[in-house]
Design an enzyme around this catalytic site. Structure first.
Site, PDB file in Angstrom:
ATOM      1  N   ARG A 106       0.839  -1.212   0.000  1.00 28.04           N
ATOM      2  CA  ARG A 106       0.000   0.000   0.000  1.00 28.04           C
ATOM      3  C   ARG A 106       0.870   1.256   0.000  1.00 28.04           C
ATOM      4  O   ARG A 106       0.537   2.248  -0.649  1.00 28.04           O
ATOM      5  CB  ARG A 106      -0.970  -0.034   1.194  1.00 28.04           C
ATOM      6  CG  ARG A 106      -2.162   0.895   1.078  1.00 28.04           C
ATOM      7  CD  ARG A 106      -1.909   2.271   1.646  1.00 28.04           C
ATOM      8  NE  ARG A 106      -1.415   2.161   2.990  1.00 28.04           N
ATOM      9  CZ  ARG A 106      -0.395   2.879   3.475  1.00 28.04           C
ATOM     10  NH1 ARG A 106       0.224   3.777   2.735  1.00 28.04           N
ATOM     11  NH2 ARG A 106       0.028   2.699   4.721  1.00 28.04           N
ATOM     12  N   PRO A 166      17.072  14.405   7.146  1.00 29.46           N
ATOM     13  CA  PRO A 166      17.590  13.778   8.366  1.00 29.46           C
ATOM     14  C   PRO A 166      17.202  14.551   9.636  1.00 29.46           C
ATOM     15  O   PRO A 166      16.885  13.942  10.657  1.00 29.46           O
ATOM     16  CB  PRO A 166      19.111  13.789   8.148  1.00 29.46           C
ATOM     17  CG  PRO A 166      19.282  13.792   6.657  1.00 29.46           C
ATOM     18  CD  PRO A 166      18.103  14.547   6.107  1.00 29.46           C
ATOM     19  N   GLU A 174       3.493  10.122   7.304  1.00 29.70           N
ATOM     20  CA  GLU A 174       2.282  10.915   6.981  1.00 29.70           C
ATOM     21  C   GLU A 174       1.751  11.627   8.221  1.00 29.70           C
ATOM     22  O   GLU A 174       0.543  11.734   8.428  1.00 29.70           O
ATOM     23  CB  GLU A 174       1.163  10.021   6.416  1.00 29.70           C
ATOM     24  CG  GLU A 174       1.566   9.134   5.274  1.00 29.70           C
ATOM     25  CD  GLU A 174       1.819   9.890   4.001  1.00 29.70           C
ATOM     26  OE1 GLU A 174       1.476  11.085   3.935  1.00 29.70           O
ATOM     27  OE2 GLU A 174       2.395   9.280   3.078  1.00 29.70           O
ATOM     28  N   TRP A 213      14.491   8.643   4.305  1.00 26.91           N
ATOM     29  CA  TRP A 213      13.284   7.830   4.488  1.00 26.91           C
ATOM     30  C   TRP A 213      12.358   7.922   3.293  1.00 26.91           C
ATOM     31  O   TRP A 213      11.151   8.006   3.450  1.00 26.91           O
ATOM     32  CB  TRP A 213      12.515   8.255   5.753  1.00 26.91           C
ATOM     33  CG  TRP A 213      13.275   8.168   7.005  1.00 26.91           C
ATOM     34  CD1 TRP A 213      13.733   9.203   7.758  1.00 26.91           C
ATOM     35  CD2 TRP A 213      13.688   6.966   7.671  1.00 26.91           C
ATOM     36  NE1 TRP A 213      14.414   8.723   8.845  1.00 26.91           N
ATOM     37  CE2 TRP A 213      14.392   7.350   8.812  1.00 26.91           C
ATOM     38  CE3 TRP A 213      13.518   5.600   7.395  1.00 26.91           C
ATOM     39  CZ2 TRP A 213      14.941   6.430   9.698  1.00 26.91           C
ATOM     40  CZ3 TRP A 213      14.068   4.684   8.276  1.00 26.91           C
ATOM     41  CH2 TRP A 213      14.759   5.108   9.408  1.00 26.91           C
ATOM     42  N   SER A 222       8.857  15.862  11.374  1.00 29.67           N
ATOM     43  CA  SER A 222       7.549  16.422  11.729  1.00 29.67           C
ATOM     44  C   SER A 222       7.446  17.911  11.392  1.00 29.67           C
ATOM     45  O   SER A 222       6.335  18.428  11.270  1.00 29.67           O
ATOM     46  CB  SER A 222       7.284  16.228  13.227  1.00 29.67           C
ATOM     47  OG  SER A 222       7.296  14.868  13.550  1.00 29.67           O
TER      48      SER A 222
HETATM   49  P1  FAD Z   1      10.545  13.455  14.498  1.00 29.28           P
HETATM   50  O1  FAD Z   1       9.878  14.575  13.796  1.00 29.28           O
HETATM   51  O2  FAD Z   1      11.941  13.630  14.963  1.00 29.28           O
HETATM   52  O3  FAD Z   1       9.627  13.038  15.728  1.00 29.28           O
HETATM   53  C1  FAD Z   1      10.118  12.216  16.807  1.00 29.28           C
HETATM   54  C2  FAD Z   1       9.042  12.164  17.874  1.00 29.28           C
HETATM   55  O4  FAD Z   1       8.766  13.488  18.328  1.00 29.28           O
HETATM   56  C3  FAD Z   1       7.706  11.613  17.364  1.00 29.28           C
HETATM   57  O5  FAD Z   1       7.089  10.842  18.347  1.00 29.28           O
HETATM   58  C4  FAD Z   1       6.891  12.860  17.128  1.00 29.28           C
HETATM   59  O6  FAD Z   1       5.509  12.633  17.190  1.00 29.28           O
HETATM   60  C5  FAD Z   1       7.380  13.744  18.242  1.00 29.28           C
HETATM   61  N1  FAD Z   1       7.141  15.157  17.974  1.00 29.28           N
HETATM   62  C6  FAD Z   1       7.537  15.871  16.881  1.00 29.28           C
HETATM   63  N2  FAD Z   1       7.122  17.137  16.981  1.00 29.28           N
HETATM   64  C7  FAD Z   1       6.456  17.234  18.158  1.00 29.28           C
HETATM   65  C8  FAD Z   1       5.795  18.291  18.828  1.00 29.28           C
HETATM   66  N3  FAD Z   1       5.676  19.514  18.299  1.00 29.28           N
HETATM   67  N4  FAD Z   1       5.234  18.035  20.032  1.00 29.28           N
HETATM   68  C9  FAD Z   1       5.314  16.794  20.583  1.00 29.28           C
HETATM   69  N5  FAD Z   1       5.917  15.766  19.997  1.00 29.28           N
HETATM   70  C10 FAD Z   1       6.479  15.974  18.783  1.00 29.28           C
HETATM   71  N6  FAD Z   1       9.091  10.985   4.175  1.00 29.28           N
HETATM   72  C11 FAD Z   1       8.994  11.489   2.904  1.00 29.28           C
HETATM   73  O7  FAD Z   1       9.176  12.683   2.692  1.00 29.28           O
HETATM   74  N7  FAD Z   1       8.724  10.669   1.847  1.00 29.28           N
HETATM   75  C12 FAD Z   1       8.533   9.327   1.987  1.00 29.28           C
HETATM   76  O8  FAD Z   1       8.282   8.615   1.001  1.00 29.28           O
HETATM   77  C13 FAD Z   1       8.634   8.763   3.308  1.00 29.28           C
HETATM   78  N8  FAD Z   1       8.531   7.413   3.493  1.00 29.28           N
HETATM   79  C14 FAD Z   1       8.778   6.884   4.746  1.00 29.28           C
HETATM   80  C15 FAD Z   1       8.838   5.490   4.905  1.00 29.28           C
HETATM   81  C16 FAD Z   1       9.126   4.954   6.151  1.00 29.28           C
HETATM   82  C17 FAD Z   1       9.255   3.469   6.305  1.00 29.28           C
HETATM   83  C18 FAD Z   1       9.301   5.796   7.273  1.00 29.28           C
HETATM   84  C19 FAD Z   1       9.579   5.215   8.625  1.00 29.28           C
HETATM   85  C20 FAD Z   1       9.256   7.164   7.125  1.00 29.28           C
HETATM   86  C21 FAD Z   1       9.004   7.732   5.858  1.00 29.28           C
HETATM   87  N9  FAD Z   1       9.016   9.117   5.666  1.00 29.28           N
HETATM   88  C22 FAD Z   1       8.914   9.648   4.391  1.00 29.28           C
HETATM   89  C23 FAD Z   1       9.388  10.000   6.774  1.00 29.28           C
HETATM   90  C24 FAD Z   1       8.242  10.292   7.744  1.00 29.28           C
HETATM   91  O9  FAD Z   1       7.313  11.127   7.148  1.00 29.28           O
HETATM   92  C25 FAD Z   1       8.876  10.891   9.007  1.00 29.28           C
HETATM   93  O10 FAD Z   1       9.576   9.840   9.656  1.00 29.28           O
HETATM   94  C26 FAD Z   1       7.827  11.488   9.948  1.00 29.28           C
HETATM   95  O11 FAD Z   1       7.332  12.695   9.429  1.00 29.28           O
HETATM   96  C27 FAD Z   1       8.386  11.746  11.351  1.00 29.28           C
HETATM   97  O12 FAD Z   1       9.576  12.440  11.292  1.00 29.28           O
HETATM   98  P2  FAD Z   1      10.863  11.956  12.124  1.00 29.28           P
HETATM   99  O13 FAD Z   1      11.034  10.493  11.874  1.00 29.28           O
HETATM  100  O14 FAD Z   1      11.974  12.876  11.776  1.00 29.28           O
HETATM  101  O15 FAD Z   1      10.450  12.110  13.627  1.00 29.28           O
END
Ligand code: FAD
Length: 391
Positions: free
Chosen positions: A93, A137, A370, A165, A141
């Site tokens: 999906r 990197p 997402e 990612w 969010s």
């Molecule tokens: P972070 O933003 O570092 O967050 C870490 C933690 O902090 C989370 O629990 C989050 O909820 C929390 N947090 C963040 N901000 C706040 C806040 N203001 N208040 C409280 N808590 C907060 N991205 C793309 O662009 N294209 C893709 O095709 C894509 N595919 C992916 C496929 C996989 C398998 C995975 C795992 C990720 C993919 N992503 C992709 C990336 C994905 O969108 C990000 O991992 C996601 O947006 C979260 O970002 P981060 O991992 O940097 O976590």
């Protein structure tokens, strides 16, 4: 005995055409994908190039988009298709979501006529693959902080930065890449089409994942990548552009995650009816039935919400907050269901002979991408209070 869908008479909410499409996708997914999925997951591979034309042939790529070889189906039909694909595996999906809801939608919404003509029919047929590079990197969010930059050099653009990612990243023919640009002294995020093989652009597959193993995930690097003036998506302006694409993909997840949950429930009920413990089937114990009843209830509520949101989207009135609510609910409940199902399967539950831990592990990613569960809680909190708690 009834299935969880029959328990809630879900079919009665759907038209004949919707049921036919759902069933056709289920047949395709069960025949072509399910027999291989445990092996792909174990090997950490997904033959995207081989599978994409098959998905294209049945109209699953960009299926809710109009024109350019796309199927032009309703949002609810698209959701139901996502549900059947994710019942096999979230990786499948994800590939379809990224191709259709992210990469193709970005071109469809913000591209020039030439860009649409060049890419959309090939992508709808699965002959060309796309990816969507927003996350970096250090910025997941909060993508607004992105460091990837596109600078003007004469009429060209020069792109520098990296993305992480990125689903389909190392198999894609075309990358939709979001970058900061400067427009009359102001920072504006815009989308660019970067074909694979452009000098300075490299994609490296990421390994050692414990989730979405049957899905290609990559890191993208841009080192002085020179792009012609017409590489920019002319109608894209600001972070709202990629966020609108994400809302499309999120909508598919509302249905999709429930497909994974349903698959866990079906496998678990089947198992519990035949597995004997203390001389009688596990299914005949009250504790097992309480677990199944609670899970069925969450699944049913999730389905009702998904169909309701599908109807709102088909009427063109669904709000981003409603999509957030659906994504949060479906992913949170689906992962809880997958984990609870695993307990009923005991030790067998930790193997790839059953789908439950594979789904549970996949749903860790679905809960995160997402928009994480926390981000969607903040979206709903802001809507309910008018107070922005993001910063
Ligand atoms: P972070 O933003 O570092 O967050 C870490 C933690 O902090 C989370 O629990 C989050 O909820 C929390 N947090 C963040 N901000 C706040 C806040 N203001 N208040 C409280 N808590 C907060 N991205 C793309 O662009 N294209 C893709 O095709 C894509 N595919 C992916 C496929 C996989 C398998 C995975 C795992 C990720 C993919 N992503 C992709 C990336 C994905 O969108 C990000 O991992 C996601 O947006 C979260 O970002 P981060 O991992 O940097 O976590």
């Amino acid at each position: 005995m009834v299935t969880v869908e029959e328990l809630f008479a879900i079919d009665s909410l759907l038209s004949d055409e919707e049921r036919e499409i759902r069933d056709a996708v289920a047949t395709f997914a069960n025949q072509r994908l399910r027999p291989h999925i445990a092996d792909w997951f174990e090997e950490g591979t997904f033959p995207a190039r081989e599978i994409a034309p098959q998905l294209g042939e049945v109209g699953l790529l960009g299926m809710h988009l109009e024109g350019y070889g796309c199927a032009g189906m309703s949002a609810t039909m698209y959701g139901l298709a996502c549900q059947e694909l994710e019942a096999v595996d979230s990786g499948v999906r994800s590939m379809v979501s990224v191709q259709g809801s992210l990469a193709m939608t970005a071109i469809h919404k913000y591209g020039s006529e030439e860009q649409k003509q060049q890419w959309l029919p090939e992508m709808a047929a699965g002959r060309a693959l796309g990816c969507f590079g927003l996350t970096e990197p250090d910025f997941g969010s909060n993508p607004g902080g992105m460091r990837t930059r596109a600078k003007r050099d004469g009429t060209d653009w020069v792109l520098n930065g990296s993305k992480m990612w990125i689903t389909n990243g190392s198999v894609a023919d075309i990358a939709v890449v979001w970058a900061q640009t400067e427009d009359e002294g102001k920072q504006v995020i815009r989308g660019f089409l970067v074909p694979a093989g452009t000098p300075g652009f490299s994609a490296r597959e990421m390994h050692r994942k414990l989730s979405l193993r049957a899905s290609v995930t990559a890191e993208l690097d841009f080192d002085d990548v020179r792009l012609p003036a017409d590489a920019v998506l002319p109608e894209s302006r600001g972070l709202a552009s990629p966020l609108a694409c994400l809302s499309e993909a999120r909508f598919g997840i509302i249905f999709g995650a429930l497909g994974a949950a349903r698959d866990c429930l079906a496998a678990t009920i089947d198992y519990a009816r035949t597995r004997e413990v203390f001389d009688k089937p596990l299914a005949a114990y009250q504790l097992t039935q309480a677990k199944l009843a609670n899970m069925a209830l969450e699944f049913g509520k999730g389905q009702l919400l998904a169909v309701h949101l599908g109807r709102l989207k088909d009427r063109g009135v669904v709000t981003p907050e409603q999509v957030s609510a659906g994504k949060l609910n479906s992913t949170r409940e689906a992962i809880a269901i997958a984990r609870e199902c695993r307990t009923i399967l005991g030790a067998n539950g930790i193997t790839l002979d059953y789908p439950v831990l594979r789904h549970a592990n996949n749903l860790e990613s679905v809960l995160t991408y997402e928009g994480t569960a926390e981000v969607h809680q903040l979206v709903l909190g802001r809507a309910l209070t008018d107070a922005n708690a993001f910063r």
